[in-house]
Design a protein around this motif. Sequence first.
Motif, PDB file in Angstrom:
ATOM      1  N   GLU A 122     -43.423 -26.517  -5.154  1.00  0.00           N
ATOM      2  CA  GLU A 122     -43.462 -25.340  -4.296  1.00  0.00           C
ATOM      3  C   GLU A 122     -43.028 -24.115  -5.078  1.00  0.00           C
ATOM      4  O   GLU A 122     -42.121 -24.177  -5.897  1.00  0.00           O
ATOM      5  N   ASN A 123     -43.670 -23.016  -4.833  1.00  0.00           N
ATOM      6  CA  ASN A 123     -43.262 -21.744  -5.420  1.00  0.00           C
ATOM      7  C   ASN A 123     -42.338 -21.051  -4.452  1.00  0.00           C
ATOM      8  O   ASN A 123     -42.715 -20.728  -3.336  1.00  0.00           O
ATOM      9  N   ASN A 124     -41.131 -20.838  -4.895  1.00  0.00           N
ATOM     10  CA  ASN A 124     -40.163 -20.150  -4.073  1.00  0.00           C
ATOM     11  C   ASN A 124     -40.321 -18.655  -4.321  1.00  0.00           C
ATOM     12  O   ASN A 124     -40.102 -18.186  -5.436  1.00  0.00           O
ATOM     13  N   PRO A 125     -40.714 -17.885  -3.298  1.00  0.00           N
ATOM     14  CA  PRO A 125     -40.930 -16.450  -3.501  1.00  0.00           C
ATOM     15  C   PRO A 125     -39.662 -15.736  -3.962  1.00  0.00           C
ATOM     16  O   PRO A 125     -39.711 -14.818  -4.754  1.00  0.00           O
ATOM     17  N   ARG A 126     -38.500 -16.157  -3.493  1.00  0.00           N
ATOM     18  CA  ARG A 126     -37.241 -15.518  -3.874  1.00  0.00           C
ATOM     19  C   ARG A 126     -36.957 -15.762  -5.350  1.00  0.00           C
ATOM     20  O   ARG A 126     -36.553 -14.876  -6.087  1.00  0.00           O
ATOM     21  N   SER A 127     -37.194 -16.974  -5.813  1.00  0.00           N
ATOM     22  CA  SER A 127     -36.970 -17.327  -7.207  1.00  0.00           C
ATOM     23  C   SER A 127     -37.913 -16.559  -8.119  1.00  0.00           C
ATOM     24  O   SER A 127     -37.528 -16.101  -9.194  1.00  0.00           O
ATOM     25  N   THR A 128     -39.157 -16.394  -7.705  1.00  0.00           N
ATOM     26  CA  THR A 128     -40.143 -15.669  -8.499  1.00  0.00           C
ATOM     27  C   THR A 128     -39.754 -14.192  -8.612  1.00  0.00           C
ATOM     28  O   THR A 128     -39.830 -13.602  -9.683  1.00  0.00           O
ATOM     29  N   ARG A 129     -39.321 -13.595  -7.502  1.00  0.00           N
ATOM     30  CA  ARG A 129     -38.899 -12.190  -7.517  1.00  0.00           C
ATOM     31  C   ARG A 129     -37.659 -11.996  -8.398  1.00  0.00           C
ATOM     32  O   ARG A 129     -37.562 -11.023  -9.133  1.00  0.00           O
ATOM     33  N   THR A 130     -36.733 -12.915  -8.351  1.00  0.00           N
ATOM     34  CA  THR A 130     -35.523 -12.827  -9.165  1.00  0.00           C
ATOM     35  C   THR A 130     -35.872 -12.897 -10.640  1.00  0.00           C
ATOM     36  O   THR A 130     -35.354 -12.130 -11.451  1.00  0.00           O
ATOM     37  N   LYS A 131     -36.787 -13.789 -11.011  1.00  0.00           N
ATOM     38  CA  LYS A 131     -37.211 -13.902 -12.402  1.00  0.00           C
ATOM     39  C   LYS A 131     -37.923 -12.627 -12.853  1.00  0.00           C
ATOM     40  O   LYS A 131     -37.724 -12.157 -13.973  1.00  0.00           O
ATOM     41  N   GLU A 132     -38.735 -12.052 -11.983  1.00  0.00           N
ATOM     42  CA  GLU A 132     -39.437 -10.820 -12.318  1.00  0.00           C
ATOM     43  C   GLU A 132     -38.446  -9.664 -12.512  1.00  0.00           C
ATOM     44  O   GLU A 132     -38.593  -8.856 -13.432  1.00  0.00           O
ATOM     45  N   LYS A 133     -37.423  -9.592 -11.647  1.00  0.00           N
ATOM     46  CA  LYS A 133     -36.412  -8.554 -11.771  1.00  0.00           C
ATOM     47  C   LYS A 133     -35.638  -8.714 -13.076  1.00  0.00           C
ATOM     48  O   LYS A 133     -35.390  -7.739 -13.792  1.00  0.00           O
ATOM     49  N   LYS A 134     -35.268  -9.934 -13.398  1.00  0.00           N
ATOM     50  CA  LYS A 134     -34.540 -10.181 -14.643  1.00  0.00           C
ATOM     51  C   LYS A 134     -35.388  -9.803 -15.845  1.00  0.00           C
ATOM     52  O   LYS A 134     -34.901  -9.181 -16.792  1.00  0.00           O
ATOM     53  N   ARG A 135     -36.659 -10.171 -15.811  1.00  0.00           N
ATOM     54  CA  ARG A 135     -37.569  -9.834 -16.905  1.00  0.00           C
ATOM     55  C   ARG A 135     -37.734  -8.313 -17.021  1.00  0.00           C
ATOM     56  O   ARG A 135     -37.726  -7.751 -18.111  1.00  0.00           O
ATOM     57  N   LYS A 136     -37.839  -7.645 -15.871  1.00  0.00           N
ATOM     58  CA  LYS A 136     -37.981  -6.186 -15.850  1.00  0.00           C
ATOM     59  C   LYS A 136     -36.739  -5.526 -16.455  1.00  0.00           C
ATOM     60  O   LYS A 136     -36.853  -4.635 -17.299  1.00  0.00           O
ATOM     61  N   TRP A 137     -35.539  -5.959 -16.062  1.00  0.00           N
ATOM     62  CA  TRP A 137     -34.296  -5.386 -16.589  1.00  0.00           C
ATOM     63  C   TRP A 137     -34.126  -5.695 -18.077  1.00  0.00           C
ATOM     64  O   TRP A 137     -33.649  -4.853 -18.841  1.00  0.00           O
ATOM     65  N   LEU A 138     -34.526  -6.859 -18.494  1.00  0.00           N
ATOM     66  CA  LEU A 138     -34.454  -7.219 -19.902  1.00  0.00           C
ATOM     67  C   LEU A 138     -35.371  -6.319 -20.729  1.00  0.00           C
ATOM     68  O   LEU A 138     -34.982  -5.809 -21.788  1.00  0.00           O
ATOM     69  N   LEU A 139     -36.601  -6.078 -20.242  1.00  0.00           N
ATOM     70  CA  LEU A 139     -37.524  -5.197 -20.940  1.00  0.00           C
ATOM     71  C   LEU A 139     -37.000  -3.760 -20.990  1.00  0.00           C
ATOM     72  O   LEU A 139     -37.093  -3.092 -22.028  1.00  0.00           O
ATOM     73  N   LEU A 140     -36.420  -3.284 -19.894  1.00  0.00           N
ATOM     74  CA  LEU A 140     -35.839  -1.942 -19.880  1.00  0.00           C
ATOM     75  C   LEU A 140     -34.673  -1.842 -20.863  1.00  0.00           C
ATOM     76  O   LEU A 140     -34.526  -0.858 -21.587  1.00  0.00           O
ATOM     77  N   PHE A 141     -33.840  -2.879 -20.895  1.00  0.00           N
ATOM     78  CA  PHE A 141     -32.710  -2.897 -21.824  1.00  0.00           C
ATOM     79  C   PHE A 141     -33.197  -2.885 -23.269  1.00  0.00           C
ATOM     80  O   PHE A 141     -32.684  -2.133 -24.102  1.00  0.00           O
ATOM     81  N   LEU A 142     -34.196  -3.689 -23.591  1.00  0.00           N
ATOM     82  CA  LEU A 142     -34.736  -3.719 -24.946  1.00  0.00           C
ATOM     83  C   LEU A 142     -35.377  -2.381 -25.314  1.00  0.00           C
ATOM     84  O   LEU A 142     -35.237  -1.907 -26.447  1.00  0.00           O
ATOM     85  N   LEU A 143     -36.057  -1.762 -24.369  1.00  0.00           N
ATOM     86  CA  LEU A 143     -36.658  -0.456 -24.599  1.00  0.00           C
ATOM     87  C   LEU A 143     -35.569   0.589 -24.861  1.00  0.00           C
ATOM     88  O   LEU A 143     -35.689   1.408 -25.777  1.00  0.00           O
ATOM     89  N   LEU A 144     -34.505   0.542 -24.080  1.00  0.00           N
ATOM     90  CA  LEU A 144     -33.387   1.463 -24.285  1.00  0.00           C
ATOM     91  C   LEU A 144     -32.767   1.264 -25.669  1.00  0.00           C
ATOM     92  O   LEU A 144     -32.491   2.228 -26.381  1.00  0.00           O
ATOM     93  N   LEU A 145     -32.563   0.032 -26.075  1.00  0.00           N
ATOM     94  CA  LEU A 145     -32.027  -0.256 -27.405  1.00  0.00           C
ATOM     95  C   LEU A 145     -32.950   0.293 -28.493  1.00  0.00           C
ATOM     96  O   LEU A 145     -32.488   0.859 -29.488  1.00  0.00           O
ATOM     97  N   LEU A 146     -34.240   0.118 -28.317  1.00  0.00           N
ATOM     98  CA  LEU A 146     -35.214   0.610 -29.289  1.00  0.00           C
ATOM     99  C   LEU A 146     -35.158   2.135 -29.395  1.00  0.00           C
ATOM    100  O   LEU A 146     -35.164   2.696 -30.486  1.00  0.00           O
ATOM    101  N   VAL A 147     -35.068   2.815 -28.256  1.00  0.00           N
ATOM    102  CA  VAL A 147     -34.981   4.274 -28.251  1.00  0.00           C
ATOM    103  C   VAL A 147     -33.677   4.731 -28.915  1.00  0.00           C
ATOM    104  O   VAL A 147     -33.673   5.638 -29.749  1.00  0.00           O
ATOM    105  N   LEU A 148     -32.555   4.105 -28.570  1.00  0.00           N
ATOM    106  CA  LEU A 148     -31.269   4.466 -29.176  1.00  0.00           C
ATOM    107  C   LEU A 148     -31.282   4.229 -30.681  1.00  0.00           C
ATOM    108  O   LEU A 148     -30.769   5.043 -31.447  1.00  0.00           O
ATOM    109  N   PHE A 149     -31.871   3.133 -31.132  1.00  0.00           N
ATOM    110  CA  PHE A 149     -31.960   2.858 -32.562  1.00  0.00           C
ATOM    111  C   PHE A 149     -32.795   3.937 -33.261  1.00  0.00           C
ATOM    112  O   PHE A 149     -32.433   4.434 -34.329  1.00  0.00           O
TER     113      PHE A 149
END
Length: 173
Positions: A3-30
């Motif tokens: 079963e695909n848990n919609p809550r679990s999928t949204r949480t993973k997407e949010k984590k991935r989104k925040w991770l990408l934003l964090f990496l982008l911020l690090l790249l800009v700061l560097f």
Amino acid sequence: MKENNPRSTRTKEKKRKWLLLFLLLLLVLFGLYRCGVFGSKDDSRIIIGAGVQQGVPSKNRDEPGSNGTEQVSIQLNARPTFADGASVGDLNIVNPATNILYLEADIRLAETDEIIYQSGVIPPDHFVGEDKLMRNLHQGEHEAVATVTLFDPNEQDQQFNQYTFSLVIIIEN
């Protein structure tokens, strides 16, 4: 069947989104760090003179300057006055912000060639207002020669030019 848990999928997407934003911020700061936004170039080999201050002495703030990189401006008091041999005097050695090179100034007695003052490194937009001489001089007027050496802090072995100026050092008492 999984079963695909919609809550679990949204949480993973949010984590991935925040991770990408964090990496982008690090790249800009560097990138900003590498461009020198967060500090000056590596001047760790440069030791700024003890009496050096940033800016321009207050009595010189209204003087016009040049923005040309081919021109060099150097300012120093041609008749520095000291209350006595152990007091500070008005040397006013200025490396204006319009300069791109660092400078050092040495003052020698004309008669003996003895060094009586060394400014240390003065970066652009810095100055030595008042400072003491390295030796107590007796009352009177003393002829001296100031030698100003210009250099690039990234190429300290290469001097761009040296200028000499005649001075009269006045010791009042």
